[in-house]
Design a protein around this motif. Structure first.
Motif, PDB file in Angstrom:
ATOM      1  N   ARG A  57       0.853  -1.183   0.000  1.00 17.85           N
ATOM      2  CA  ARG A  57       0.000   0.000   0.000  1.00 17.85           C
ATOM      3  C   ARG A  57       0.885   1.227   0.000  1.00 17.85           C
ATOM      4  O   ARG A  57       1.851   1.313   0.765  1.00 17.85           O
ATOM      5  N   GLU A  80      -0.603   8.148   1.190  1.00 20.01           N
ATOM      6  CA  GLU A  80      -1.301   9.223   0.496  1.00 20.01           C
ATOM      7  C   GLU A  80      -0.342  10.321   0.063  1.00 20.01           C
ATOM      8  O   GLU A  80      -0.565  10.996  -0.953  1.00 20.01           O
ATOM      9  N   SER A  81       0.747  10.493   0.796  1.00 15.57           N
ATOM     10  CA  SER A  81       1.705  11.550   0.467  1.00 15.57           C
ATOM     11  C   SER A  81       2.400  11.329  -0.867  1.00 15.57           C
ATOM     12  O   SER A  81       3.028  12.248  -1.401  1.00 15.57           O
ATOM     13  N   SER A 104       0.625  10.134  -3.570  1.00 15.13           N
ATOM     14  CA  SER A 104      -0.436   9.995  -4.570  1.00 15.13           C
ATOM     15  C   SER A 104      -0.126  10.775  -5.843  1.00 15.13           C
ATOM     16  O   SER A 104      -0.610  10.426  -6.930  1.00 15.13           O
TER      17      SER A 104
END
Length: 321
Positions: free
Chosen positions: A57, A60-61, A63
């Motif tokens: 995974r 988010e940083s 993305s």
């Protein structure tokens, strides 16, 4: 051989750079992906991370990198192939990429995660003419100084000497790869000769192809070793590949220049704070130490041979077919 692929998003291009890794190597693959996009900002390829048994995974940083995650289910395809202790069959995953993604991509550039990208036009690399060859790669460093050196795997299988490549960077022509049945041939050989195989798919590829591959400039896979590290600093290759067990993030005795460790450490702390940080060495390699003197002598003695090898590639995009 049936392969199922579950992707995080649709393919955006007909070319892709793909890393195969698990959570342990995810930070290093992610940094390489960021470096590639910085090097080729106007790109026409996807960047993907493929996995099978050990899912990953992305934070988010990251993305903004728009990395495509690929769950590649190979089933029992690689059962019976040799495995080092502690490894899963994911170490063979790159073998299956062309078949798994043949409907989406015409060219695939596979890259190991233990690389450091400094420069390079990756779009131009992926457009290189490979002729009829199924893949292109960089010669393994055992043949940089001695091109006719016979690889140990060839000796074990009773095969003649042939050009032998490092599989850390592979430019795959999907059509020619599929037409040559390379996946099936590698798996068949791996099962038949499991007791005589060394390590994993690099030796399967080389044993099956026996020189039937296109050769890329070492600028795309500079294998960082004690015998070529000074040449690396002078030449400035596009991609540095940290071969072997020593890596900049676990450099306990200061064998690597600090710049690598510092960059990896900043990236890990920014995006993977739960991942172990890089080891801080007790000291750096002393300039008056025995190892330093050995490296200097090795470079001096091999300079002409390295010069001949580099001279075969007038440009970084020269391909020897």
């Amino acid at each position: 051989m049936t392969i199922k692929v579950n992707a995080s998003r649709p393919a955006a291009h007909r070319k892709a750079i793909i890393f195969c890794c698990d959570t342990g190597y995810l930070p290093y693959a992610s940094l390489a992906a960021e470096q590639i996009l910085q090097s080729t900002p106007r790109h026409d390829f996807d960047i993907c991370i493929a996995f099978n048994e050990r899912p990953v995974r992305l934070p988010e940083s990251l993305s903004h990198l728009n990395i495509r995650l690929l769950k590649v289910d190979i089933g029992t395809m690689f059962e019976g192939l040799r495995l080092d202790a502690g490894k899963s069959h994911d170490v063979y995953l790159r073998l299956a990429l062309p078949q798994a993604l043949r409907e989406e991509y015409d060219r695939i550039l596979y890259m190991d995660a233990d690389i450091y990208v400094q420069s390079g036009d990756f779009s131009a690399l992926m457009d290189c003419d490979l002729g009829p060859r199924p893949l292109a790669a960089v010669r393994d460093n055992i043949q940089w100084r001695t091109p006719t050196r016979r690889a140990m795997q060839f000796k074990r299988l009773g095969l003649p000497s042939a050009p032998y490549f490092n599989a850390g960077i592979l430019l795959m022509d999907v059509h020619n790869y599929m037409a040559s049945n390379l996946l099936e041939k590698c798996v068949d050989l791996g099962r038949k000769e499991a007791s005589r195989m060394i390590r994993h798919d690099q030796n399967l590829y080389n044993s099956v192809l026996q020189g039937n591959w296109a050769e890329l400039s070492p600028f795309w896979n500079w294998q960082y070793s004690w015998a070529a590290r000074f040449f690396c600093d002078v030449q400035g290759p596009h991609v540095i590949h940290f071969i072997g067990n020593s890596k900049p993030w676990k450099d306990t005795d200061g064998q690597f220049p600090p710049r690598f460790r510092l960059h990896y450490s900043r990236f890990i702390r920014a995006h993977f704070p739960d991942h172990p940080d890089c080891h801080i060495p007790h000291s750096q390699l002393p300039p008056d130490g025995v190892r330093m003197r050995k490296m200097l002598i090795k470079h001096l003695l091999s300079s002409k041979a390295i010069g001949r090898y580099l001279g075969r590639f007038p440009t970084d995009l020269t391909v020897i077919k």
